[in-house]
Write an enzyme that holds these catalytic residues in place. Structure first.
Site, PDB file in Angstrom:
ATOM      1  N   ASN A 254       0.845  -1.192   0.000  1.00 53.55           N
ATOM      2  CA  ASN A 254       0.000   0.000   0.000  1.00 53.55           C
ATOM      3  C   ASN A 254       0.891   1.256   0.000  1.00 53.55           C
ATOM      4  OD1 ASN A 254      -1.469   2.233   1.020  1.00 53.55           O
ATOM      5  ND2 ASN A 254      -3.012   0.843   1.850  1.00 53.55           N
ATOM      6  N   ALA A 255       0.906   1.957  -1.139  1.00 51.82           N
ATOM      7  CA  ALA A 255       1.809   3.103  -1.329  1.00 51.82           C
ATOM      8  C   ALA A 255       1.546   4.190  -0.289  1.00 51.82           C
ATOM      9  CB  ALA A 255       1.639   3.666  -2.731  1.00 51.82           C
TER      10      ALA A 255
ATOM     11  N   ARG B  68      -2.800   3.549  14.136  1.00 47.61           N
ATOM     12  CA  ARG B  68      -1.627   3.231  13.307  1.00 47.61           C
ATOM     13  C   ARG B  68      -0.556   4.311  13.468  1.00 47.61           C
ATOM     14  NH1 ARG B  68      -4.004   0.615   9.683  1.00 47.61           N
ATOM     15  NH2 ARG B  68      -5.012   2.496   8.987  1.00 47.61           N
TER      16      ARG B  68
ATOM     17  N   ASP C  32      -0.963  -5.356  12.131  1.00 45.57           N
ATOM     18  CA  ASP C  32      -2.332  -5.853  11.982  1.00 45.57           C
ATOM     19  C   ASP C  32      -3.217  -4.963  12.851  1.00 45.57           C
ATOM     20  OD1 ASP C  32      -4.283  -7.453  10.889  1.00 45.57           O
ATOM     21  OD2 ASP C  32      -4.169  -8.963  12.462  1.00 45.57           O
TER      22      ASP C  32
ATOM     23  N   ASP D 265     -14.034   3.813   9.243  1.00 41.93           N
ATOM     24  CA  ASP D 265     -13.852   5.227   9.600  1.00 41.93           C
ATOM     25  C   ASP D 265     -15.146   6.041   9.719  1.00 41.93           C
ATOM     26  OD1 ASP D 265     -11.165   5.208  10.058  1.00 41.93           O
ATOM     27  OD2 ASP D 265     -10.606   5.941   8.070  1.00 41.93           O
TER      28      ASP D 265
ATOM     29  N   LYS E  67       0.361   3.793   2.857  1.00 44.00           N
ATOM     30  CA  LYS E  67       0.944   3.373   4.139  1.00 44.00           C
ATOM     31  C   LYS E  67       2.467   3.517   4.118  1.00 44.00           C
ATOM     32  CE  LYS E  67      -2.093  -0.278   6.043  1.00 44.00           C
ATOM     33  NZ  LYS E  67      -2.094  -1.683   6.492  1.00 44.00           N
TER      34      LYS E  67
HETATM   35  P1  ITT Z   1      -3.134  -5.533   4.854  1.00 42.31           P
HETATM   36  O1  ITT Z   1      -2.969  -6.654   5.853  1.00 42.31           O
HETATM   37  O2  ITT Z   1      -2.878  -5.927   3.431  1.00 42.31           O
HETATM   38  O3  ITT Z   1      -2.412  -4.252   5.227  1.00 42.31           O
HETATM   39  P2  ITT Z   1      -5.864  -5.355   5.859  1.00 42.31           P
HETATM   40  O4  ITT Z   1      -7.127  -4.900   5.189  1.00 42.31           O
HETATM   41  O5  ITT Z   1      -5.863  -6.700   6.525  1.00 42.31           O
HETATM   42  O6  ITT Z   1      -4.699  -5.167   4.810  1.00 42.31           O
HETATM   43  P3  ITT Z   1      -5.513  -4.025   8.429  1.00 42.31           P
HETATM   44  O7  ITT Z   1      -4.973  -5.179   9.183  1.00 42.31           O
HETATM   45  O8  ITT Z   1      -4.820  -2.708   8.588  1.00 42.31           O
HETATM   46  O9  ITT Z   1      -5.511  -4.216   6.866  1.00 42.31           O
HETATM   47  O10 ITT Z   1      -7.041  -3.802   8.794  1.00 42.31           O
HETATM   48  C1  ITT Z   1      -8.001  -4.809   9.036  1.00 42.31           C
HETATM   49  C2  ITT Z   1      -9.392  -4.234   8.835  1.00 42.31           C
HETATM   50  O11 ITT Z   1      -9.640  -3.265   9.868  1.00 42.31           O
HETATM   51  C3  ITT Z   1      -9.544  -3.473   7.506  1.00 42.31           C
HETATM   52  O12 ITT Z   1     -10.135  -4.280   6.547  1.00 42.31           O
HETATM   53  C4  ITT Z   1     -10.458  -2.312   7.868  1.00 42.31           C
HETATM   54  O13 ITT Z   1     -11.786  -2.692   7.683  1.00 42.31           O
HETATM   55  C5  ITT Z   1     -10.202  -2.086   9.339  1.00 42.31           C
HETATM   56  N1  ITT Z   1      -9.292  -0.954   9.542  1.00 42.31           N
HETATM   57  C6  ITT Z   1      -7.940  -0.999   9.722  1.00 42.31           C
HETATM   58  N2  ITT Z   1      -7.434   0.214   9.893  1.00 42.31           N
HETATM   59  C7  ITT Z   1      -8.468   1.061   9.819  1.00 42.31           C
HETATM   60  C8  ITT Z   1      -8.587   2.455   9.907  1.00 42.31           C
HETATM   61  O14 ITT Z   1      -7.542   3.243  10.098  1.00 42.31           O
HETATM   62  N3  ITT Z   1      -9.798   2.996   9.779  1.00 42.31           N
HETATM   63  C9  ITT Z   1     -10.884   2.243   9.572  1.00 42.31           C
HETATM   64  N4  ITT Z   1     -10.868   0.926   9.458  1.00 42.31           N
HETATM   65  C10 ITT Z   1      -9.669   0.330   9.584  1.00 42.31           C
END
Ligand code: ITT
Length: 191
Positions: free
Chosen positions: A9-10, A177, A68, A151, A12
């Site tokens: 993810n560019a 994050r 995560d 969000d 991130k």
């Molecule tokens: P990667 O592992 O490829 O990074 P992912 O979708 O699993 O992708 P995350 O572990 O960061 O990413 O997030 C898990 C879920 O939590 C994601 O699908 C979102 O629905 C939610 N989420 C994560 N960070 C969020 C944020 O800052 N705001 C809103 N929802 C978020």
């Protein structure tokens, strides 16, 4: 020094590079030749972050970090938590996830919740964990078009607007994050 971040993810990557500064060059998965899906089957955020970092370390031998994130809702016993991405379906269906969350929160007085990020670092073969948390509440309807995921349904403590109504900078300054990445950056820069 090069350090791999377990993402392609560019957005991130850029955000993390800015926070860490120029002492470390943050490299994406693709740039270090990891193109396959990395398994995320652990029962905790920490477990998944560590599993991803260990996978990359064993594949590349390079120092690396992985994160995560989950939304933990008090009235739902911490759900969806580690299953946040797959809450409603097997895929990453944000719309279905938000709908299910609103449904489960119907009539609930306690709207307290938190976003939590676990960040695992493997540096020169040693493992470290960092955590970033932001408390807030689940709104009764979606507000705002920015951000992603949950969000529009989450208003951080001390704010009446949702994360989706904030600029990326505003959100990053208080988000789960953002907090985890700043802890990681501080650790790296004090080495
Ligand atoms: P990667 O592992 O490829 O990074 P992912 O979708 O699993 O992708 P995350 O572990 O960061 O990413 O997030 C898990 C879920 O939590 C994601 O699908 C979102 O629905 C939610 N989420 C994560 N960070 C969020 C944020 O800052 N705001 C809103 N929802 C978020």
């Amino acid at each position: 020094m090069k350090i791999v971040f377990a993402t392609n993810n560019a957005h991130k990557l850029r955000e993390v590079q800015q926070t860490v500064g120029d002492k470390f060059e943050i490299v994406s998965l693709r740039e270090c030749g990891v193109v396959e899906d990395i398994p995320e089957n652990e029962p905790t955020l920490e477990g998944n972050a560590l599993a991803k970092a260990r996978y990359i370390y064993s594949r590349t031998g390079l120092s690396c970090f992985a994160d995560d994130t989950g939304l933990e809702v008090d009235a739902l016993g911490g759900e969806p938590g580690v299953r946040s991405a797959r809450y409603a379906t097997d895929g990453h269906d944000d719309e279905a996830n938000k709908r299910l969350l609103l449904e489960r929160m119907e009539g609930k007085e306690n709207r307290g919740a938190q976003f939590r990020t676990a960040m695992a670092l493997i540096l020169d073969g040693e493992e470290y964990l960092f955590e970033g948390v932001v408390r807030g509440k689940i709104l009764t309807k979606e507000c705002g078009n920015g951000g992603f995921g949950y969000d529009p349904l989450f208003a951080p403590e001390g704010h009446s607007e949702s994360f989706a109504e904030m600029s990326a900078e505003e959100k990053n300054a208080i988000s789960h994050r953002g907090r985890a990445v700043r802890k990681l950056a501080e650790f790296l820069n004090n080495r």
